[in-house]
Design an enzyme around this catalytic site. Structure first.
Site, PDB file in Angstrom:
ATOM      1  N   SER A 149       0.827  -1.190   0.000  1.00  0.00           N
ATOM      2  CA  SER A 149       0.000   0.000   0.000  1.00  0.00           C
ATOM      3  C   SER A 149       0.876   1.260   0.000  1.00  0.00           C
ATOM      4  CB  SER A 149      -0.924  -0.058   1.211  1.00  0.00           C
ATOM      5  OG  SER A 149      -2.001   0.813   1.077  1.00  0.00           O
ATOM      6  N   ARG A 173     -12.138   5.918   9.854  1.00  0.00           N
ATOM      7  CA  ARG A 173     -11.574   4.583   9.926  1.00  0.00           C
ATOM      8  C   ARG A 173     -12.549   3.520   9.415  1.00  0.00           C
ATOM      9  NH1 ARG A 173      -6.916   2.184   9.328  1.00  0.00           N
ATOM     10  NH2 ARG A 173      -6.576   0.381  10.666  1.00  0.00           N
ATOM     11  N   ASP A 181      -8.228  -7.222  -4.542  1.00  0.00           N
ATOM     12  CA  ASP A 181      -7.918  -5.873  -4.042  1.00  0.00           C
ATOM     13  C   ASP A 181      -8.538  -4.846  -4.981  1.00  0.00           C
ATOM     14  OD1 ASP A 181      -6.850  -3.491  -3.186  1.00  0.00           O
ATOM     15  OD2 ASP A 181      -4.772  -4.184  -3.136  1.00  0.00           O
ATOM     16  N   HIS A 210      -7.664  -5.661  -0.153  1.00  0.00           N
ATOM     17  CA  HIS A 210      -6.403  -4.946   0.008  1.00  0.00           C
ATOM     18  C   HIS A 210      -5.610  -5.463   1.214  1.00  0.00           C
ATOM     19  CE1 HIS A 210      -3.532  -1.793  -0.489  1.00  0.00           C
ATOM     20  NE2 HIS A 210      -3.820  -1.194   0.637  1.00  0.00           N
ATOM     21  N   ASP A 211      -6.315  -5.950   2.236  1.00  0.00           N
ATOM     22  CA  ASP A 211      -5.650  -6.479   3.433  1.00  0.00           C
ATOM     23  C   ASP A 211      -4.805  -7.720   3.163  1.00  0.00           C
ATOM     24  OD1 ASP A 211      -6.115  -4.787   5.530  1.00  0.00           O
ATOM     25  OD2 ASP A 211      -7.997  -5.736   6.148  1.00  0.00           O
TER      26      ASP A 211
END
Lengths: 200, 376
Positions: free
Chosen positions: B144, B213, B308, B341-342
Site C-alpha cells: 500500500s 476509519r 484488491d 487490500h488487506d
C-alpha cells in the site's frame, strides 16, 4: 544419434544447444522456470520469462527466475526492440491465437527466435487419422478434440514454407523422435521440431 | 524476539513544499544483524496507519504488523538479513508529526505542521539509513503506501536500492482513492471537537476519526471477505431492532474498529498522511512513468492481489509495463486472495514463497553475503 536430455526433455536439450553462453534470453510460456534456471546456471544467460498460469509463475519466482505473469500475445508488444538475443517459444506456437503476430513480435524483440513444436506430419498421426477416421490421438497429441489446448496444427513442411514466405532465414533445424535425433524425412519421422531463425 | 523502539534525531529536514523542519525525530525498530559489509539491510515501509513495530513482539506482547513475514526462516529472514522499519514522517507513533512539539514555539504543531509528501518521508528514511551507516539497501519493500515509498526510493536514490518490492501499491492515486481519503478527512474536519486541528488540550475529534476509519476498513476488505466474515448475521439478537442501534455484525465490527483506532491514531496525522498519498505521483513531472523509471536499476518484484479493489492489479501492471518497456528486471505476480487490500498483511502464504525466492536470487546476483548467521 541420441541426445542427452535436459531436465528430462529432448526439446530442452536441443534448445540449450542453440543458446550461446551469456545470451539475453526471453522464454515465452516459461512454465515453472525450469529451462531458464537451467540456462542461467549452465550458460550464464540473462533470462526473463512470461507465463500466464499463476501457480507456475509463483514456482518460477520462488526458484529465482524473473517472470512476468501475463499473456504472451498481449505482453510482447511492451518490450523494446532488440532487447534480447534469443526469444524462445517452446511447445506453445500451436496454442497461440495469432501465431504470425507472435512470431513477428519475437523477431522484433529478439535477434533470433527459437521455436519448438510437435510435428503434426509424423507418420503415427497420419496413420491414426487414416485408420480411425477421427481427429488423431497419439502420444504426442493425446487430447480429445474438445479439450485440446492446440488450436493450430502444423507440420515440419508447413513451417519451412511459412518461414520462406515471410522471407526469414532458418539458421538451424533440429528434429527429435523420442530422444533420437532425426536427419532424414523429418516431416514423416520427427515428433518434435526445433527451429532457429531470424530476419534476413 | 522482543522488539525495542529506537530513535534517531536530525537537526533539519528540507521538505518538498519549501519549508524546513527542525529537530526531527525518527522512531524505528530493527531485527537481525548487519553483516560485516553492511550490505544485507532490508528497509520495511509501513502502510498508512502502521508504525515502526513491523516484526517480533513488543513489551506488551503485541506482534508487529508484518510479524508473519519477518523473523527467522520467514520471507524477510532475520537469520540472513538486517530488517528495519521506521514510523513515517507526519505519523504519530514516535516520528515527528503534527502532534509533536514545535521546537520554535514550544507548542504542538497541529495544523501549523508543513504539508508533507511521500518523497519527504523517503528523504527522512534516507537520513536514517545514512545514520545507520548502510551504504546500499538490499531491498526496500512495503504494501500500500509502503509500496509507494519503495517506488519513490528506487527513483530518488537509484544507486542505493538493490531490489524494490512494491506490494498492492500504485504509482499514483486514482480519483477513487483520493475520493475515499477526502471522505475520511471531511469526517474528521466536520467533527465539532476538531477545533481547526487544535484539540490536544481537549477531547479529540473521536467521532470523525472513527467514521474515517470505518470507511477505510470497508475499502481494505472485499465483498467476498465481508460476506464470509459477517454475512447478514445479527449481533446478539434474534430479530432486527427497528431502530438505529447495532443490528448487524458488520456494524458492530466497524464501530469497534473505529473506536479502537481513536485510541492509537492522531486525527491530524490522518489528514497529513492521506494528503501525502493523494499528492504522490511517481512521474513527478517526467513525461511518462517509463521516463520517471529510467534512472532506476533496481530489480523489481511487483505483487498485486485478485480481490484488491482499492489498489487493483491494473495499477501494479502500469508500473510493471513501464519497467518492461525499458527492459528492466521486473517480476510480476498477481496472487489469488479473497481478502481484498488487506491480503498483503493477512494472506501471506504464497507471498512468502515468492518474496524469499526473489530475495535469495537478488542477494546471490549482487554477491551479497546473506549466509545464515549462526546464533551467537
Amino acid at each position: 544419434m541420441r541426445v542427452k536430455e535436459v531436465l528430462g526433455r529432448g526439446d530442452y536439450a536441443l534448445i540449450s544447444e542453440l543458446v550461446p553462453r551469456g545470451a539475453r534470453v526471453l522464454d515465452l510460456g516459461c512454465g515453472d522456470g525450469a529451462l531458464l534456471a537451467w540456462l542461467k546456471e549452465h550458460k550464464q544467460v540473462a533470462g526473463r520469462g512470461v507465463e500466464r498460469q499463476r501457480a507456475l509463475v509463483q514456482a518460477a519466482v520462488a526458484r529465482g527466475v524473473t517472470v512476468y505473469q501475463g499473456d504472451i500475445e498481449q505482453s510482447l508488444p511492451d518490450y523494446p526492440g532488440a532487447a534480447f538475443d534469443y526469444v524462445i517459444l517452446s511447445q506453445t506456437l500451436q496454442e497461440a491465437q495469432r501465431p504470425l503476430a507472435v512470431l513477428e513480435q519475437m523477431l522484433r524483440v529478439g535477434r533470433h527466435a527459437i521455436v519448438a513444436f510437435p510435428n503434426f506430419g509424423h507418420w503415427r498421426v497420419r496413420l491414426a487419422h487414416l485408420t480411425s477416421g477421427r481427429a488423431p490421438r497419439t502420444p504426442l497429441f493425446p487430447h480429445n478434440w474438445y479439450e485440446s489446448p492446440n488450436i493450430h496444427f502444423l507440420t515440419v513442411q508447413d513451417f519451412e514454407e511459412f518461414i520462406r514466405e515471410q522471407g526469414w532465414k532458418i539458421e538451424r533445424r533440429l528434429f527429435l523422435a523420442g530422444d533420437r535425433r532425426i536427419e532424414l524425412f523429418p516431416n514423416l519421422l520427427a515428433e518434435i521440431a526445433v527451429y532457429l531463425f531470424r530476419r534476413s | 524476539m522482543i522488539a525495542e523502539v529506537q530513535t534517531a534525531q536530525f537537526d533539519t529536514l528540507k521538505l518538498d513544499c519549501g519549508a524546513t523542519l527542525r529537530g526531527v525525530t525518527v522512531a524505528y525498530e530493527s531485527y537481525g544483524e548487519l553483516n560485516r559489509e553492511r550490505t544485507n539491510a532490508i528497509l520495511i515501509l509501513h502502510a498508512f496507519t502502521g508504525d515502526a513495530h513491523a516484526g517480533g513482539i513488543d513489551h506488551e506482547g503485541k506482534p508487529g504488523w508484518w510479524a508473519n513475514m519477518i523473523g527467522p526462516g520467514k520471507a524477510f529472514d532475520t537469520d540472513r538479513y538486517f530488517v528495519f522499519c521506521a514510523n513515517v514522517l507526519g505519523g504519530c507513533r514516535g516520528t515527528t508529526g503534527p502532534s509533536s512539539i514545535n521546537p520554535g514555539t514550544g507548542r504542538r504543531y497541529a495544523l501549523s505542521f508543513p504539508v508533507i509528501t511521500i518523497r519527504d518521508m523517503v528523504r527522512l528514511q534516507k537520513a536514517l539509513v545514512d545514520h545507520l551507516r548502510i551504504p546500499r539497501l538490499l531491498a526496500v519493500t512495503g504494501g500500500s503506501m509502503g509500496g509507494m515509498q519503495a517506488l519513490e526510493w528506487a527513483v530518488s536514490y537509484p544507486d542505493m536500492v538493490e531490489a524494490c518490492l512494491p506490494i498492492a501499491a500504485t504509482a499514483r492515486h486514482s480519483a477513487q482513492q483520493i475520493a475515499f481519503n477526502e471522505t475520511g478527512r471531511q469526517a474528521i474536519v466536520a467533527d465539532p471537537d476538531f477545533n481547526n486541528g487544535d484539540y490536544y488540550d481537549g477531547p479529540p475529534p473521536a467521532r470523525g476519526l472513527a467514521v474515517a476509519r470505518m470507511v477505510g476498513h470497508i475499502t481494505y476488505m472485499s465483498d467476498e471477505s465481508m460476506r464470509e466474515k459477517f454475512g447478514r448475521r445479527l449481533r446478539n439478537r434474534e430479530t432486527v431492532s427497528y431502530g438505529f442501534d447495532i443490528d448487524f455484525e458488520v456494524e458492530s465490527y466497524l464501530r469497534y474498529r473505529g473506536s479502537q483506532f481513536v485510541g492509537r491514531f492522531d486525527a491530524n496525522s490522518y489528514l497529513y498522511i492521506t494528503k501525502a498519498m493523494d499528492y504522490f505521483d511517481l512521474t513527478n513531472g517526467a513525461p511518462s512513468l517509463a521516463a520517471a523509471l529510467e534512472k532506476t536499476h533496481s530489480r523489481f518484484l511487483v505483487i498485486s492481489f485478485t480481490s484488491d479493489w482499492l489498489y487493483p492489479s491494473y495499477q501494479s501492471l502500469e508500473i510493471v509495463n513501464a519497467l518492461r518497456g525499458r527492459n528492466h528486471d521486473v517480476t510480476y505476480c498477481e496472487l489469488s486472495s479473497s481478502y481484498g487490500h488487506d491480503a498483503f498483511l493477512v494472506d501471506v502464504g504464497e507471498q512468502t514463497g515468492i518474496v524469499s525466492g526473489f530475495l535469495a536470487r537478488v542477494a546471490r546476483e549482487a554477491g551479497i553475503d546473506s549466509a545464515k548467521v549462526a546464533p551467537s
